[in-house]
Motif scaffolding. Structure first.
Motif, PDB file in Angstrom:
ATOM      1  N   SER A   6     -22.063 -18.282 -17.391  1.00  0.00           N
ATOM      2  CA  SER A   6     -22.536 -19.335 -16.493  1.00  0.00           C
ATOM      3  C   SER A   6     -23.056 -20.535 -17.247  1.00  0.00           C
ATOM      4  O   SER A   6     -23.003 -21.642 -16.770  1.00  0.00           O
ATOM      5  N   MET A   7     -23.593 -20.298 -18.443  1.00  0.00           N
ATOM      6  CA  MET A   7     -24.077 -21.411 -19.254  1.00  0.00           C
ATOM      7  C   MET A   7     -23.715 -21.128 -20.701  1.00  0.00           C
ATOM      8  O   MET A   7     -23.779 -19.983 -21.155  1.00  0.00           O
ATOM      9  N   ASP A   8     -23.327 -22.172 -21.409  1.00  0.00           N
ATOM     10  CA  ASP A   8     -22.884 -22.003 -22.786  1.00  0.00           C
ATOM     11  C   ASP A   8     -24.091 -21.995 -23.713  1.00  0.00           C
ATOM     12  O   ASP A   8     -24.798 -23.003 -23.834  1.00  0.00           O
ATOM     13  N   PRO A   9     -24.374 -20.894 -24.409  1.00  0.00           N
ATOM     14  CA  PRO A   9     -25.542 -20.841 -25.277  1.00  0.00           C
ATOM     15  C   PRO A   9     -25.500 -21.873 -26.383  1.00  0.00           C
ATOM     16  O   PRO A   9     -26.528 -22.287 -26.901  1.00  0.00           O
ATOM     17  N   ALA A  10     -24.327 -22.288 -26.764  1.00  0.00           N
ATOM     18  CA  ALA A  10     -24.230 -23.223 -27.886  1.00  0.00           C
ATOM     19  C   ALA A  10     -24.693 -24.617 -27.518  1.00  0.00           C
ATOM     20  O   ALA A  10     -25.013 -25.416 -28.379  1.00  0.00           O
ATOM     21  N   ARG A  11     -24.702 -24.904 -26.230  1.00  0.00           N
ATOM     22  CA  ARG A  11     -25.048 -26.259 -25.807  1.00  0.00           C
ATOM     23  C   ARG A  11     -26.376 -26.328 -25.063  1.00  0.00           C
ATOM     24  O   ARG A  11     -26.721 -27.346 -24.517  1.00  0.00           O
ATOM     25  N   ALA A  12     -27.087 -25.236 -24.990  1.00  0.00           N
ATOM     26  CA  ALA A  12     -28.336 -25.244 -24.230  1.00  0.00           C
ATOM     27  C   ALA A  12     -29.372 -24.399 -24.947  1.00  0.00           C
ATOM     28  O   ALA A  12     -29.058 -23.337 -25.481  1.00  0.00           O
ATOM     29  N   ASN A  13     -30.594 -24.863 -24.969  1.00  0.00           N
ATOM     30  CA  ASN A  13     -31.674 -24.090 -25.567  1.00  0.00           C
ATOM     31  C   ASN A  13     -31.958 -22.835 -24.750  1.00  0.00           C
ATOM     32  O   ASN A  13     -32.186 -21.770 -25.304  1.00  0.00           O
ATOM     33  N   GLY A  14     -31.993 -22.978 -23.459  1.00  0.00           N
ATOM     34  CA  GLY A  14     -32.162 -21.819 -22.578  1.00  0.00           C
ATOM     35  C   GLY A  14     -30.838 -21.507 -21.912  1.00  0.00           C
ATOM     36  O   GLY A  14     -30.161 -22.396 -21.405  1.00  0.00           O
ATOM     37  N   TRP A  15     -30.415 -20.255 -21.925  1.00  0.00           N
ATOM     38  CA  TRP A  15     -29.090 -19.940 -21.391  1.00  0.00           C
ATOM     39  C   TRP A  15     -29.108 -18.574 -20.723  1.00  0.00           C
ATOM     40  O   TRP A  15     -30.070 -17.796 -20.884  1.00  0.00           O
ATOM     41  N   PHE A  16     -28.076 -18.325 -19.963  1.00  0.00           N
ATOM     42  CA  PHE A  16     -27.845 -16.984 -19.429  1.00  0.00           C
ATOM     43  C   PHE A  16     -26.348 -16.831 -19.173  1.00  0.00           C
ATOM     44  O   PHE A  16     -25.605 -17.810 -19.067  1.00  0.00           O
ATOM     45  N   ARG A  17     -25.944 -15.580 -19.104  1.00  0.00           N
ATOM     46  CA  ARG A  17     -24.558 -15.300 -18.731  1.00  0.00           C
ATOM     47  C   ARG A  17     -24.549 -14.065 -17.830  1.00  0.00           C
ATOM     48  O   ARG A  17     -25.465 -13.231 -17.865  1.00  0.00           O
ATOM     49  N   VAL A  18     -23.522 -13.993 -17.029  1.00  0.00           N
ATOM     50  CA  VAL A  18     -23.370 -12.903 -16.059  1.00  0.00           C
ATOM     51  C   VAL A  18     -22.247 -11.980 -16.530  1.00  0.00           C
ATOM     52  O   VAL A  18     -21.149 -12.442 -16.876  1.00  0.00           O
ATOM     53  N   GLU A  19     -22.518 -10.695 -16.544  1.00  0.00           N
ATOM     54  CA  GLU A  19     -21.525  -9.678 -16.863  1.00  0.00           C
ATOM     55  C   GLU A  19     -21.369  -8.774 -15.646  1.00  0.00           C
ATOM     56  O   GLU A  19     -22.380  -8.296 -15.099  1.00  0.00           O
ATOM     57  N   ARG A  20     -20.144  -8.582 -15.244  1.00  0.00           N
ATOM     58  CA  ARG A  20     -19.889  -7.782 -14.039  1.00  0.00           C
ATOM     59  C   ARG A  20     -19.086  -6.528 -14.408  1.00  0.00           C
ATOM     60  O   ARG A  20     -18.192  -6.568 -15.263  1.00  0.00           O
ATOM     61  N   ALA A  21     -19.432  -5.452 -13.743  1.00  0.00           N
ATOM     62  CA  ALA A  21     -18.706  -4.187 -13.857  1.00  0.00           C
ATOM     63  C   ALA A  21     -18.681  -3.579 -12.463  1.00  0.00           C
ATOM     64  O   ALA A  21     -19.386  -4.058 -11.559  1.00  0.00           O
ATOM     65  N   PRO A  22     -17.885  -2.536 -12.272  1.00  0.00           N
ATOM     66  CA  PRO A  22     -17.875  -1.909 -10.939  1.00  0.00           C
ATOM     67  C   PRO A  22     -19.285  -1.496 -10.512  1.00  0.00           C
ATOM     68  O   PRO A  22     -19.969  -0.756 -11.221  1.00  0.00           O
ATOM     69  N   ARG A  23     -19.732  -2.059  -9.398  1.00  0.00           N
ATOM     70  CA  ARG A  23     -21.024  -1.752  -8.778  1.00  0.00           C
ATOM     71  C   ARG A  23     -22.209  -2.143  -9.654  1.00  0.00           C
ATOM     72  O   ARG A  23     -23.317  -1.670  -9.455  1.00  0.00           O
ATOM     73  N   LEU A  24     -21.981  -3.037 -10.642  1.00  0.00           N
ATOM     74  CA  LEU A  24     -23.062  -3.445 -11.541  1.00  0.00           C
ATOM     75  C   LEU A  24     -23.016  -4.955 -11.753  1.00  0.00           C
ATOM     76  O   LEU A  24     -21.957  -5.531 -12.013  1.00  0.00           O
ATOM     77  N   PHE A  25     -24.195  -5.559 -11.631  1.00  0.00           N
ATOM     78  CA  PHE A  25     -24.351  -6.991 -11.916  1.00  0.00           C
ATOM     79  C   PHE A  25     -25.358  -7.094 -13.057  1.00  0.00           C
ATOM     80  O   PHE A  25     -26.524  -6.682 -12.909  1.00  0.00           O
ATOM     81  N   ARG A  26     -24.913  -7.639 -14.211  1.00  0.00           N
ATOM     82  CA  ARG A  26     -25.786  -7.690 -15.392  1.00  0.00           C
ATOM     83  C   ARG A  26     -26.021  -9.144 -15.777  1.00  0.00           C
ATOM     84  O   ARG A  26     -25.079  -9.921 -15.951  1.00  0.00           O
ATOM     85  N   LEU A  27     -27.320  -9.504 -15.878  1.00  0.00           N
ATOM     86  CA  LEU A  27     -27.717 -10.871 -16.233  1.00  0.00           C
ATOM     87  C   LEU A  27     -28.314 -10.832 -17.635  1.00  0.00           C
ATOM     88  O   LEU A  27     -29.349 -10.202 -17.870  1.00  0.00           O
ATOM     89  N   VAL A  28     -27.647 -11.493 -18.568  1.00  0.00           N
ATOM     90  CA  VAL A  28     -28.108 -11.564 -19.951  1.00  0.00           C
ATOM     91  C   VAL A  28     -28.654 -12.965 -20.196  1.00  0.00           C
ATOM     92  O   VAL A  28     -27.958 -13.958 -19.948  1.00  0.00           O
ATOM     93  N   ILE A  29     -29.892 -13.043 -20.673  1.00  0.00           N
ATOM     94  CA  ILE A  29     -30.535 -14.345 -20.861  1.00  0.00           C
ATOM     95  C   ILE A  29     -31.024 -14.454 -22.294  1.00  0.00           C
ATOM     96  O   ILE A  29     -31.262 -13.454 -22.982  1.00  0.00           O
ATOM     97  N   GLY A  30     -31.179 -15.699 -22.745  1.00  0.00           N
ATOM     98  CA  GLY A  30     -31.659 -15.926 -24.096  1.00  0.00           C
ATOM     99  C   GLY A  30     -32.029 -17.370 -24.312  1.00  0.00           C
ATOM    100  O   GLY A  30     -31.958 -18.207 -23.403  1.00  0.00           O
ATOM    101  N   GLY A  31     -32.455 -17.685 -25.513  1.00  0.00           N
ATOM    102  CA  GLY A  31     -32.863 -19.051 -25.848  1.00  0.00           C
ATOM    103  C   GLY A  31     -34.299 -19.327 -25.438  1.00  0.00           C
ATOM    104  O   GLY A  31     -35.141 -18.435 -25.355  1.00  0.00           O
ATOM    105  N   GLU A  32     -34.567 -20.579 -25.175  1.00  0.00           N
ATOM    106  CA  GLU A  32     -35.924 -21.017 -24.824  1.00  0.00           C
ATOM    107  C   GLU A  32     -36.042 -21.189 -23.314  1.00  0.00           C
ATOM    108  O   GLU A  32     -35.430 -22.095 -22.743  1.00  0.00           O
ATOM    109  N   TRP A  33     -36.822 -20.320 -22.696  1.00  0.00           N
ATOM    110  CA  TRP A  33     -37.093 -20.418 -21.250  1.00  0.00           C
ATOM    111  C   TRP A  33     -38.477 -21.034 -21.086  1.00  0.00           C
ATOM    112  O   TRP A  33     -39.472 -20.325 -20.929  1.00  0.00           O
ATOM    113  N   THR A  34     -38.510 -22.339 -21.135  1.00  0.00           N
ATOM    114  CA  THR A  34     -39.770 -23.076 -21.086  1.00  0.00           C
ATOM    115  C   THR A  34     -39.726 -24.091 -19.963  1.00  0.00           C
ATOM    116  O   THR A  34     -38.714 -24.259 -19.279  1.00  0.00           O
ATOM    117  N   VAL A  35     -40.848 -24.785 -19.779  1.00  0.00           N
ATOM    118  CA  VAL A  35     -40.958 -25.745 -18.685  1.00  0.00           C
ATOM    119  C   VAL A  35     -39.957 -26.891 -18.840  1.00  0.00           C
ATOM    120  O   VAL A  35     -39.515 -27.475 -17.844  1.00  0.00           O
TER     121      VAL A  35
END
Length: 386
Positions: A6-35
């Motif tokens: 959903s967001m490219d970590p290389a271009r954003a300090n704060g990022w996340f991506r969505v990983e989907r599997a059967p019956r599973l929704f996985r949200l992976v986040i990283g970087g700087e989650w600040t104001v």
């Protein structure tokens, strides 16, 4: 497992991506989650689609930096997933940020804000009912306070135990009476001019300009003089009573007086009420004189009526009863102004906003009661043919 970024970590300090599997929704986040990153992350997170998965995982192990704004976004995302019926696992976080997310999640759980529908008939009836009940309760409490002040006043005159503080009484007469002379005199003089001018302008059409003096004399002595003076003192002295006593309550001076055994009614209320009761009839007499002088000046310059002719017509138009009707009302008005001003002052809470609110309420209530009493006096004198 399918991956959707959903967001490219290389271009954003704060990022996340969505990983989907059967019956599973996985949200992976990283970087700087600040104001500073919060506005952009907030916009993207609001458009997350968990799909038909029944489980969700939040992996925040890649977070490099997080403050309370980022923690709130994470907690809100978790709650949104739960509202969609997902079983949420996590979030998995670096150990240093676990307490922050726990605090935001468990100690800041204010209920959602609901905007009331204020323009519905039900809301209108509810406000009317609430206001009516509140007004009745305040009237009942003020009636009880009136009884207490009446008893204390009777005791002050009947029991020789020093309840009546003469020095404080004289000071209040000076403050409410003597210091009010300039403003009362000026306004009464101007009202006399206005009343005479308007009356003469209408009576000229019938060739009855001389009866302007009758209108002026009866209007000023019976109604305008006393009513105008009472309204001026309600705004000047009544508000001062509330502000003074209210400030003493904010500063806990009244609590200190009660602690050492002083009767606050004897010390604070009686001198103010009795001082006003003494001063207002005298001010009413002064207002009557100034109003008549203003009318006489207007009649002289506009109608050419000399002062001796003015006095002769005024003597024929009024009697002692005309004067007494206006003077009799003055002590009643004074008692109401003093009672309301002192009562509202004692109701002040320990903050500055309450002082301002109750001072305004004191003036409004005093003027309202003065006009109601004046109407009642007019009806009573009409029935008694006075």
């Amino acid at each position: 497992m399918a991956h959707t970024t959903s967001m490219d970590p290389a271009r954003a300090n704060g990022w996340f991506r969505v990983e989907r599997a059967p019956r599973l929704f996985r949200l992976v986040i990283g970087g700087e989650w600040t104001v500073h990153e919060a506005p952009r992350l907030d916009f993207e997170l609001r458009h997350l689609d968990p799909g038909d998965a029944n489980r969700a995982e939040i992996d925040g192990s890649g977070i490099a930096r997080m403050d309370s704004a980022g923690a709130w976004l994470l907690v809100r995302t978790k709650r949104i997933l739960q509202e969609h019926g997902k079983t949420v696992e996590g979030p998995i976080l670096p150990e240093i940020y676990g307490p922050l997310v726990h605090t935001v999640e468990h100690e800041h759980t204010a209920p959602p804000v609901t905007i009331p529908h204020r323009h519905t008939l039900h809301a209108l009836l509810e406000r009317v009912g609430h206001t009516t009940v509140h007004s009745l309760v305040r009237a009942y409490e003020m009636l009880g306070y009136l009884g207490r002040v009446t008893v204390e006043t009777a005791e002050a005159f009947m029991m020789p135990r020093g309840n009546l503080r003469v020095a404080a009484l004289i000071h209040q007469v000076e403050e409410t009476g003597l210091n009010s002379l300039p403003i009362v005199g000026l306004l009464a003089f101007l009202i006399g001019i206005v009343l005479a001018y308007q009356g003469a302008d209408q009576l000229k059409r019938f060739g009855a300009e001389i009866f302007t003096i009758n209108l002026l004399g009866v209007g000023v002595l019976r109604e305008i003089g006393g009513l105008l003076t009472a309204i001026i003192l309600a705004g000047r002295s009544g508000s001062a009573f509330t502000a003074q006593i209210g400030t003493m309550r904010v500063n806990e001076e009244i609590d200190a007086m009660e602690t050492i055994g002083l009767n606050t009614v004897d010390v604070l209320v009686l001198p103010r009420i009795l001082g006003l009761v003494i001063a207002l009839p005298l001010l009413t007499f002064y207002s009557d004189i100034m109003g008549l002088i203003g009318g006489a000046v207007m009649c002289y310059f506009d109608l050419g009526i000399t002062i001796p002719a003015f006095l002769r017509q005024l003597h024929e138009a009024i009697s002692m009863n005309t004067f007494l009707v206006g003077i009799i009302k003055a002590p009643v008005f004074a008692f109401v102004i003093g009672l309301v001003g002192c009562y509202e002052g004692l109701q002040v809470e320990r903050n500055a906003a309450s002082v301002g609110k109750l001072t305004t309420r004191s003036v409004v209530e005093s003027i309202f009661l003065i006009i109601v009493l004046d109407a009642a006096f007019s009806i009573m004198f009409s029935i008694l043919k006075i």
